[in-house]
Design a protein around this motif. Sequence first.
Motif, PDB file in Angstrom:
ATOM      1  N   VAL A  63      -6.964  40.602  37.502  1.00 45.97           N
ATOM      2  CA  VAL A  63      -6.087  40.594  38.670  1.00 45.97           C
ATOM      3  C   VAL A  63      -6.033  39.170  39.186  1.00 45.97           C
ATOM      4  CG1 VAL A  63      -5.777  41.395  41.047  1.00 45.97           C
ATOM      5  CG2 VAL A  63      -6.653  42.973  39.308  1.00 45.97           C
ATOM      6  N   ARG A  64      -4.835  38.625  39.215  1.00 46.20           N
ATOM      7  CA  ARG A  64      -4.698  37.237  39.638  1.00 46.20           C
ATOM      8  C   ARG A  64      -4.062  37.188  41.022  1.00 46.20           C
ATOM      9  NH1 ARG A  64      -5.147  33.024  36.066  1.00 46.20           N
ATOM     10  NH2 ARG A  64      -5.091  34.566  34.393  1.00 46.20           N
ATOM     11  N   GLN A  65      -4.655  36.401  41.884  1.00 50.89           N
ATOM     12  CA  GLN A  65      -4.081  36.240  43.214  1.00 50.89           C
ATOM     13  C   GLN A  65      -3.760  34.772  43.400  1.00 50.89           C
ATOM     14  OE1 GLN A  65      -6.664  37.020  46.603  1.00 50.89           O
ATOM     15  NE2 GLN A  65      -4.961  37.934  47.698  1.00 50.89           N
ATOM     16  N   TRP A  66      -2.451  34.474  43.576  1.00 52.26           N
ATOM     17  CA  TRP A  66      -2.060  33.078  43.761  1.00 52.26           C
ATOM     18  C   TRP A  66      -2.463  32.622  45.150  1.00 52.26           C
ATOM     19  CZ3 TRP A  66      -1.141  30.598  39.525  1.00 52.26           C
ATOM     20  CH2 TRP A  66      -0.681  31.315  38.418  1.00 52.26           C
ATOM     21  N   ASN A 111      -7.701  31.926  51.369  1.00 54.42           N
ATOM     22  CA  ASN A 111      -8.319  31.656  50.079  1.00 54.42           C
ATOM     23  C   ASN A 111      -9.758  32.104  49.962  1.00 54.42           C
ATOM     24  OD1 ASN A 111      -5.894  30.403  49.958  1.00 54.42           O
ATOM     25  ND2 ASN A 111      -6.705  28.349  50.211  1.00 54.42           N
ATOM     26  N   VAL A 112     -10.149  33.047  50.799  1.00 60.18           N
ATOM     27  CA  VAL A 112     -11.518  33.539  50.725  1.00 60.18           C
ATOM     28  C   VAL A 112     -11.664  34.433  49.506  1.00 60.18           C
ATOM     29  CG1 VAL A 112     -13.220  34.973  51.882  1.00 60.18           C
ATOM     30  CG2 VAL A 112     -11.794  33.421  53.215  1.00 60.18           C
ATOM     31  N   VAL A 113     -12.663  34.174  48.698  1.00 62.68           N
ATOM     32  CA  VAL A 113     -12.893  34.967  47.504  1.00 62.68           C
ATOM     33  C   VAL A 113     -13.668  36.225  47.877  1.00 62.68           C
ATOM     34  CG1 VAL A 113     -14.013  35.014  45.258  1.00 62.68           C
ATOM     35  CG2 VAL A 113     -12.895  32.925  46.054  1.00 62.68           C
ATOM     36  N   VAL A 114     -13.173  37.385  47.433  1.00 61.93           N
ATOM     37  CA  VAL A 114     -13.888  38.629  47.685  1.00 61.93           C
ATOM     38  C   VAL A 114     -15.058  38.707  46.704  1.00 61.93           C
ATOM     39  CG1 VAL A 114     -13.695  41.137  47.803  1.00 61.93           C
ATOM     40  CG2 VAL A 114     -11.718  39.721  48.384  1.00 61.93           C
ATOM     41  N   PRO A 115     -16.265  38.933  47.172  1.00 64.42           N
ATOM     42  CA  PRO A 115     -17.425  38.881  46.285  1.00 64.42           C
ATOM     43  C   PRO A 115     -17.527  40.059  45.315  1.00 64.42           C
ATOM     44  CG  PRO A 115     -18.106  39.456  48.524  1.00 64.42           C
ATOM     45  CD  PRO A 115     -16.630  39.182  48.579  1.00 64.42           C
ATOM     46  N   PRO A 116     -18.049  39.826  44.112  1.00 56.59           N
ATOM     47  CA  PRO A 116     -18.300  40.915  43.162  1.00 56.59           C
ATOM     48  C   PRO A 116     -19.197  41.977  43.797  1.00 56.59           C
ATOM     49  CG  PRO A 116     -18.526  38.815  42.063  1.00 56.59           C
ATOM     50  CD  PRO A 116     -18.340  38.518  43.522  1.00 56.59           C
ATOM     51  N   GLY A 117     -18.937  43.250  43.443  1.00 58.16           N
ATOM     52  CA  GLY A 117     -19.695  44.352  44.014  1.00 58.16           C
ATOM     53  C   GLY A 117     -18.946  44.998  45.163  1.00 58.16           C
ATOM     54  N   THR A 118     -17.793  44.401  45.528  1.00 56.00           N
ATOM     55  CA  THR A 118     -16.994  44.963  46.626  1.00 56.00           C
ATOM     56  C   THR A 118     -15.923  45.894  46.065  1.00 56.00           C
ATOM     57  OG1 THR A 118     -17.186  42.803  47.714  1.00 56.00           O
ATOM     58  CG2 THR A 118     -15.635  44.378  48.682  1.00 56.00           C
ATOM     59  N   TYR A 119     -15.749  47.054  46.692  1.00 55.95           N
ATOM     60  CA  TYR A 119     -14.657  47.947  46.332  1.00 55.95           C
ATOM     61  C   TYR A 119     -13.404  47.473  47.055  1.00 55.95           C
ATOM     62  CZ  TYR A 119     -15.851  51.796  43.290  1.00 55.95           C
ATOM     63  OH  TYR A 119     -16.127  52.553  42.191  1.00 55.95           O
ATOM     64  N   VAL A 120     -12.300  47.340  46.293  1.00 56.29           N
ATOM     65  CA  VAL A 120     -11.064  46.824  46.880  1.00 56.29           C
ATOM     66  C   VAL A 120      -9.857  47.674  46.514  1.00 56.29           C
ATOM     67  CG1 VAL A 120     -11.756  44.390  46.977  1.00 56.29           C
ATOM     68  CG2 VAL A 120     -10.694  45.294  44.896  1.00 56.29           C
ATOM     69  N   GLU A 155     -13.351  34.414  39.914  1.00 58.07           N
ATOM     70  CA  GLU A 155     -13.364  33.015  39.487  1.00 58.07           C
ATOM     71  C   GLU A 155     -12.298  32.262  40.263  1.00 58.07           C
ATOM     72  OE1 GLU A 155     -13.823  32.857  35.125  1.00 58.07           O
ATOM     73  OE2 GLU A 155     -12.171  31.397  35.271  1.00 58.07           O
ATOM     74  N   LYS A 156     -12.705  31.246  40.962  1.00 62.01           N
ATOM     75  CA  LYS A 156     -11.738  30.517  41.761  1.00 62.01           C
ATOM     76  C   LYS A 156     -11.248  29.276  41.039  1.00 62.01           C
ATOM     77  CE  LYS A 156     -10.654  28.861  46.252  1.00 62.01           C
ATOM     78  NZ  LYS A 156     -10.774  28.873  47.645  1.00 62.01           N
ATOM     79  N   ALA A 157      -9.900  29.139  40.974  1.00 63.99           N
ATOM     80  CA  ALA A 157      -9.276  27.951  40.388  1.00 63.99           C
ATOM     81  C   ALA A 157      -8.460  27.305  41.513  1.00 63.99           C
ATOM     82  CB  ALA A 157      -8.394  28.353  39.225  1.00 63.99           C
TER      83      ALA A 157
END
Lengths: 116, 243
Positions: free
Chosen positions: B77-80, B90-99, B57-59
């Motif tokens: 997990v929050r990334q400022w 600020n690229v959002v990593v898509p759901p379904g990705t292993y990180v 979720e991007k804010a």
Amino acid sequence: MGDVHEVPRRRIATAHLAQYIGQPVCFVGRVEKIHPTGKLFVLSDGEGKHTTVELSEPLDEEISGVLEVVGRVTNQATIMCMSYVQFREDKSPFDLELYNEALKIIHEFPEYFPFG
Amino acid sequence: GSPAGTQAEKKQRIRSQNIVPCTVSQLLAAEQVDETFRICDVEISQVTIMGIIRHAEKAPTNILYKVDDMTAAPMDVRQWVDTDEAGGENVVVPPGTYVKVAGHLRSFQNKKSLVAFKIMPLENMNEFTTHILEIVNAHMILRKNLMSASRVPQSFSSAGISDAGGYGGGGSLPVNGLTAHQSQVLNLIKNCPVPEGMSLQELKLQLHNMTMLTIKQAVEFLSSEGHIYSTVDDDHYKSTDAE
């Protein structure tokens, strides 16, 4: 049944299926065959043992390679799949045998790798 | 008095500067005492987890992910986000990705979360297998080190814990650049009054808790560093520091 993704899902191999009947689990294996109906497929684990995975809805895409399946173990020791993910192997092949060895270790040391 | 007290304290502080690989379940079970978190008495602060992104979720100022490693419910997990930078970071990593996530453990109103300083998609899933093994190894060693806190500290290099403080490569906690074993061997050799120096057998007799292999390894190191030299044969050594 509740959302199985909100609870601990123990990582298991085929040999553990009988112990975890009714439990939410996570199974990683290589696609061996897919039933023509698309509602059933077979995965092999790091020891080459086969597990049958069932779906409530038929597959809507081609699957191949290594899959990580989340679901519940049925009374027939198959896995009722709630979701799955394909492990990427575009850069390097996934060493399923090594993963199996890691599974043995986390089963042996649950105090250092707790589920729940 | 024994220096064990201060060394144990130092060990505690140094340990909390390391990055410890953990499962989400371990983080959820961590107890908070004032500003610090402990997993079974092992102090943790910076951690790494590996899991699959279930939700993103991007804010305006941050991205909130839910990362799932199967050991518990997905963790927040929050990334400022750096608001000065246009795009890029600020690229959002898509759901379904292993990180792989590296970050600090936080607790707010009894809910645990991570503040990430690094989120990296996995390109090689074998890293995931390695992470599983590193978790078991790290927690086993950390707990063992705690139980032998009264003895001198051991090397962290095999713990799979990387050093965020930039000590550079997991090394042992140095005293004059020597490990505990090396110091003990050197001190015995230094204090030996006999002209032909101290023999390996004599060292083994005095150092009950060290195996002959460990003693030989210490002697080899000390000799290559110039702290000791062999005398009548390869079994006898004297210190280069004249007493």
